[in-house]
Design a protein around this motif. Sequence first.
Motif, PDB file in Angstrom:
ATOM      1  N   GLN A  78      19.409  -5.393 -21.410  1.00 20.43           N
ATOM      2  CA  GLN A  78      19.669  -6.635 -22.136  1.00 20.43           C
ATOM      3  C   GLN A  78      19.490  -7.848 -21.231  1.00 20.43           C
ATOM      4  O   GLN A  78      18.919  -8.869 -21.638  1.00 20.43           O
ATOM      5  CB  GLN A  78      21.081  -6.600 -22.724  1.00 20.43           C
ATOM      6  N   GLN A  79      19.981  -7.743 -19.991  1.00 24.84           N
ATOM      7  CA  GLN A  79      19.848  -8.853 -19.045  1.00 24.84           C
ATOM      8  C   GLN A  79      18.380  -9.140 -18.739  1.00 24.84           C
ATOM      9  O   GLN A  79      17.966 -10.311 -18.652  1.00 24.84           O
ATOM     10  CB  GLN A  79      20.603  -8.527 -17.755  1.00 24.84           C
ATOM     11  N   ILE A  80      17.596  -8.085 -18.598  1.00 21.36           N
ATOM     12  CA  ILE A  80      16.165  -8.257 -18.325  1.00 21.36           C
ATOM     13  C   ILE A  80      15.472  -8.901 -19.523  1.00 21.36           C
ATOM     14  O   ILE A  80      14.635  -9.800 -19.367  1.00 21.36           O
ATOM     15  CB  ILE A  80      15.519  -6.899 -17.992  1.00 21.36           C
ATOM     16  N   CYS A  81      15.824  -8.435 -20.708  1.00 18.33           N
ATOM     17  CA  CYS A  81      15.219  -8.982 -21.929  1.00 18.33           C
ATOM     18  C   CYS A  81      15.488 -10.479 -22.050  1.00 18.33           C
ATOM     19  O   CYS A  81      14.570 -11.275 -22.297  1.00 18.33           O
ATOM     20  CB  CYS A  81      15.760  -8.255 -23.161  1.00 18.33           C
ATOM     21  N   VAL A  82      16.726 -10.876 -21.879  1.00 18.81           N
ATOM     22  CA  VAL A  82      17.102 -12.288 -22.011  1.00 18.81           C
ATOM     23  C   VAL A  82      16.398 -13.131 -20.946  1.00 18.81           C
ATOM     24  O   VAL A  82      15.890 -14.219 -21.219  1.00 18.81           O
ATOM     25  CB  VAL A  82      18.632 -12.452 -21.909  1.00 18.81           C
ATOM     26  N   ALA A  83      16.361 -12.597 -19.705  1.00 14.75           N
ATOM     27  CA  ALA A  83      15.755 -13.350 -18.596  1.00 14.75           C
ATOM     28  C   ALA A  83      14.255 -13.535 -18.768  1.00 14.75           C
ATOM     29  O   ALA A  83      13.671 -14.478 -18.226  1.00 14.75           O
ATOM     30  CB  ALA A  83      16.048 -12.652 -17.273  1.00 14.75           C
ATOM     31  N   THR A  84      13.620 -12.634 -19.524  1.00 17.79           N
ATOM     32  CA  THR A  84      12.162 -12.709 -19.707  1.00 17.79           C
ATOM     33  C   THR A  84      11.760 -13.246 -21.077  1.00 17.79           C
ATOM     34  O   THR A  84      10.602 -13.136 -21.480  1.00 17.79           O
ATOM     35  CB  THR A  84      11.521 -11.327 -19.487  1.00 17.79           C
ATOM     36  N   GLY A  85      12.750 -13.828 -21.793  1.00 14.27           N
ATOM     37  CA  GLY A  85      12.431 -14.518 -23.039  1.00 14.27           C
ATOM     38  C   GLY A  85      12.520 -13.693 -24.299  1.00 14.27           C
ATOM     39  O   GLY A  85      12.166 -14.170 -25.381  1.00 14.27           O
ATOM     40  N   TRP A  86      12.984 -12.454 -24.199  1.00 22.95           N
ATOM     41  CA  TRP A  86      13.156 -11.616 -25.385  1.00 22.95           C
ATOM     42  C   TRP A  86      14.569 -11.751 -25.922  1.00 22.95           C
ATOM     43  O   TRP A  86      15.470 -12.224 -25.230  1.00 22.95           O
ATOM     44  CB  TRP A  86      12.907 -10.149 -25.030  1.00 22.95           C
ATOM     45  N   ASN A  87      14.772 -11.322 -27.153  1.00 17.79           N
ATOM     46  CA  ASN A  87      16.127 -11.183 -27.666  1.00 17.79           C
ATOM     47  C   ASN A  87      16.824 -10.070 -26.895  1.00 17.79           C
ATOM     48  O   ASN A  87      16.183  -9.116 -26.435  1.00 17.79           O
ATOM     49  CB  ASN A  87      16.127 -10.850 -29.154  1.00 17.79           C
ATOM     50  N   TYR A  88      18.149 -10.172 -26.762  1.00 23.52           N
ATOM     51  CA  TYR A  88      18.885  -9.196 -25.956  1.00 23.52           C
ATOM     52  C   TYR A  88      18.733  -7.767 -26.489  1.00 23.52           C
ATOM     53  O   TYR A  88      18.806  -6.786 -25.724  1.00 23.52           O
ATOM     54  CB  TYR A  88      20.364  -9.576 -25.887  1.00 23.52           C
ATOM     55  N   ASP A  89      18.508  -7.631 -27.803  1.00 24.73           N
ATOM     56  CA  ASP A  89      18.417  -6.302 -28.412  1.00 24.73           C
ATOM     57  C   ASP A  89      16.965  -5.874 -28.652  1.00 24.73           C
ATOM     58  O   ASP A  89      16.699  -4.929 -29.402  1.00 24.73           O
ATOM     59  CB  ASP A  89      19.192  -6.261 -29.722  1.00 24.73           C
ATOM     60  N   ALA A  90      16.019  -6.559 -28.018  1.00 24.56           N
ATOM     61  CA  ALA A  90      14.608  -6.196 -28.164  1.00 24.56           C
ATOM     62  C   ALA A  90      14.310  -4.895 -27.409  1.00 24.56           C
ATOM     63  O   ALA A  90      15.120  -4.427 -26.606  1.00 24.56           O
ATOM     64  CB  ALA A  90      13.721  -7.324 -27.646  1.00 24.56           C
TER      65      ALA A  90
END
Length: 244
Positions: A78-90
Amino acid sequence: ENLVLNTRLNLIAYYQKLINQQLTEENEKLLQLQYEVAQNQAAAGTATQLEVINARQAIEQQSTTVITDKRETETLKQQICVATGWNYDASPEFGPLPEFDLETIYQINLEADKAKALESNYTLRINRRKYENSTSENIRKTLEETIRDNQQKISSDIQTKYNTLLNAAVSYEVAQTEETVAAQNLAAMETKFLTGMASRLEYQQEQFNLTSKTVAIENAKMALFSAWVTYEGAVNGLASASAQ
């Protein structure tokens, strides 16, 4: 820059969690077999009921560890997703970590990297700019001391991270050697098992040992890559310029 570095380190930690799941699965098999052996021995009067209970508790403790690891893995994702512009649940597909040669590490020019770190460090550049723009003699003297202190701490931080990187490289090579020995031990144990000279539990224990060494190589590789990313970031401007 810090966000990029932290995201790269989180990605490494995420892959480490996935790799360790291999060892967890092998350990679950071993613990289950140990429990079955304890039950059979208790039925034959060669083991106590306490040994059966302990074997069962080991399985339960492992299950708790699995749940914790899965939760931590999901948090990292989730942290990686958010940091790279994705939704946390992507559910993006993370690419493999790049390969690199150990010779790249052993050929590092430490003094050149220290010089580069001093040139590119963000804190030091800001303090130098403050010094250049200041018209107060007292402020300039204070900044001179601050800059000297920054320079010392940056050089020290690069040295520390370089030492960590070298230690990680050595650990990686040691892990490779240990896996080779474990593979040889398993081959010998397999011969014993097939000829009736070793039990299924002994064979399973040796399989687990090889898996643990294989996973250890991957963990050592991840630790090495993490040390490299941290060192590279420090050289490129993120070295600590203040007391830790």
